[in-house]
Design a protein around this motif. Structure first.
Motif, PDB file in Angstrom:
ATOM      1  N   THR A  42       0.848  -1.189   0.000  1.00  0.00           N
ATOM      2  CA  THR A  42       0.000   0.000   0.000  1.00  0.00           C
ATOM      3  C   THR A  42       0.887   1.245   0.000  1.00  0.00           C
ATOM      4  O   THR A  42       2.102   1.165   0.250  1.00  0.00           O
ATOM      5  N   TRP A  43       0.277   2.400  -0.224  1.00  0.00           N
ATOM      6  CA  TRP A  43       1.049   3.639  -0.171  1.00  0.00           C
ATOM      7  C   TRP A  43       1.529   3.934   1.241  1.00  0.00           C
ATOM      8  O   TRP A  43       2.610   4.508   1.429  1.00  0.00           O
ATOM      9  N   ASP A  44       0.757   3.542   2.246  1.00  0.00           N
ATOM     10  CA  ASP A  44       1.230   3.681   3.628  1.00  0.00           C
ATOM     11  C   ASP A  44       2.478   2.825   3.845  1.00  0.00           C
ATOM     12  O   ASP A  44       3.429   3.259   4.508  1.00  0.00           O
ATOM     13  N   ASP A  45       2.462   1.605   3.305  1.00  0.00           N
ATOM     14  CA  ASP A  45       3.649   0.752   3.368  1.00  0.00           C
ATOM     15  C   ASP A  45       4.830   1.419   2.674  1.00  0.00           C
ATOM     16  O   ASP A  45       5.966   1.386   3.169  1.00  0.00           O
ATOM     17  N   PHE A  46       4.560   1.990   1.526  1.00  0.00           N
ATOM     18  CA  PHE A  46       5.623   2.617   0.737  1.00  0.00           C
ATOM     19  C   PHE A  46       6.300   3.719   1.547  1.00  0.00           C
ATOM     20  O   PHE A  46       7.538   3.829   1.559  1.00  0.00           O
ATOM     21  N   ILE A  47       5.505   4.519   2.223  1.00  0.00           N
ATOM     22  CA  ILE A  47       6.055   5.585   3.058  1.00  0.00           C
ATOM     23  C   ILE A  47       6.867   4.992   4.205  1.00  0.00           C
ATOM     24  O   ILE A  47       8.004   5.418   4.479  1.00  0.00           O
TER      25      ILE A  47
END
Length: 437
Positions: free
Chosen positions: A181-186
């Motif tokens: 997810t984008w949260d993971d990416f961050i």
């Protein structure tokens, strides 16, 4: 715009299989107009027919060989007007404006399809295209041939971007797989930077150019956004699109996980940063694992892998397919179909993949054991192909894109808020739309 003149010929470097002895398809599954094709092969009813096309010098040796084989099989001679890359479009436009009979066949970019159809420059291929052929195409490649209920051409270079991560770096940061997810990416990017593994988690092709539009479409799509509604009206200022542009801005300035130089980068700059081990993530065209595993060019050999682009709603990526099309002004349309089918059916596409690295638009080519044997991560690359999306199908695409790039850059350079930039883009687009009615 992305590098169309060299559609990732890197596939050639890793496909170590034998070249097929012929590219005609003997299967009813993919041989559109197969009865006519077989007749052409046996009796050469087209003997004496001459087809003309235009091309830059790329892959000239390959097409010379294939065109000779085609002539031996069908009796049709193909003459290629080879010009510099910058001269292809002007000469093609001149042909269209004078009736379209100068060139029978041409390569068409997905973003040009609506304009060419609206102008009456391209011939529908529905009379020859079979249902089996339609079902065999990857979704984005098939969409790239369709406009207002008709099909125009066959897939040629069905390229798209793949998300790549450095698995060695990710493991060092304490993670067991890619960010989903984008949260993971961050979170992943921050951990990589805090541990001193990289200075920036990623870099992107966000200069004021077509690559910026491509990346925004990919990210917005992954967050449930779309740029135009079903009636062709712009819907830029949706919550999903605003969230996507805000994420791009925040990754540079709030989270500081994207190299700020990205606002001046193209895809080559991004690949160079990934190859040097300066970043852990990239989104890039073609077969990115190939250059990353080339020890003469890369410092991260055998460290990278492919995964779906992180998402909020569903994974997506951006496509940039091209097709072989028939000029509406051609005097030899049936012969022209025989040619583009010979070049670009399943067998022809497989041969192109093997010999010159062209991305196929047919799913079965990716599933072919010979192809799979030579391409690292092909199954994951195919997974991305199945969620690839095209840019908007609008006849005034080029005019619109140049304006949209400006507003995206206004947000990325913090001259405007994402909401304001998208609102202004909407206003500009409505003006363009009105002037083209």
């Amino acid at each position: 715009m992305k590098r169309k003149s060299s559609i990732m010929v890197l596939l050639l470097m890793v496909l170590t299989v034998a070249v097929l002895s012929a590219c005609g398809n003997n299967s009813d599954k993919t041989n559109g107009g197969n009865a006519q094709a077989n007749t052409a092969a046996d009796g050469k009813p087209y003997a004496g027919v001459v087809l003309r096309t235009i091309s830059n010098p790329s892959n000239q040796e390959y097409f010379t060989k294939v065109n000779q084989e085609f002539q031996e099989k069908t009796g049709i001679e193909v003459q290629v007007d080879t010009v510099g890359n910058a001269d292809v479009t002007p000469k093609l436009m001149n042909s269209f404006m004078s009736g379209g009979s100068t060139y029978d066949i041409f390569v068409m970019d997905v973003i040009d399809l609506p304009r060419f159809v609206a102008s009456g420059w391209v011939e529908p291929v529905d009379p020859w295209l079979t249902d089996d052929m339609k079902n065999e195409m990857l979704p984005f490649a098939k969409q790239a041939l369709q406009y207002q209920g008709k099909y125009y051409g066959l897939p040629y270079a069905s390229e798209y971007k793949s998300f790549v991560y450095n698995k060695t770096m990710v493991e060092k940061a304490g993670f067991t797989g890619p960010p989903k997810t984008w949260d993971d990416f961050i979170k992943y990017s921050q951990a990589l930077q805090e541990k001193g593994i990289v200075k920036y988690g990623s870099a992107w092709a966000w200069s004021q150019a077509e690559g910026l539009v491509c990346d925004f479409v990919a990210i917005a799509s992954s967050m449930g956004g779309k740029l135009f509604d079903e009636n062709g009206n712009p819907v830029f200022n949706s919550p999903e699109n605003e969230a996507a542009l805000q994420l791009m801005v925040d990754m540079i300035y709030k989270y500081k996980i994207v190299d700020p130089a990205s606002i001046q980068y193209n895809e080559t700059n991004v690949l160079d940063a990934m190859s040097a081990g300066d970043i852990a993530f990239e989104l890039n065209w073609g077969l990115p694992l190939t250059p990353l595993n080339d020890s003469s060019k890369s410092k991260i050999v055998n460290q990278a892998d492919v995964a779906p682009l992180p998402f909020t709603v569903s994974s997506a990526t951006i496509a940039g397919p091209m097709s072989y099309a028939i000029s509406a002004g051609s005097k030899n349309k049936e012969a022209a179909w025989e040619y583009i089918n010979f070049l670009n059916d399943v067998e022809g596409s497989k041969r192109q993949a093997i010999e010159i690295g062209m991305f196929p638009g047919w799913k079965s080519v990716y599933e072919d054991p010979e192809v799979q044997a030579g391409v690292p991560g092909l199954d994951k690359i195919l997974e991305q192909a199945e969620v690839a999306v095209n840019r908007p199908q609008i006849p005034w695409y080029n005019e619109w894109s140049s304006k949209f790039q400006v507003e995206l850059q206004n947000a990325l350079t913090q001259k405007k808020s994402p909401a304001q930039a998208l609102s202004d883009a909407l206003t500009e687009t409505q003006k363009i739309q009105e002037s083209n009615k």
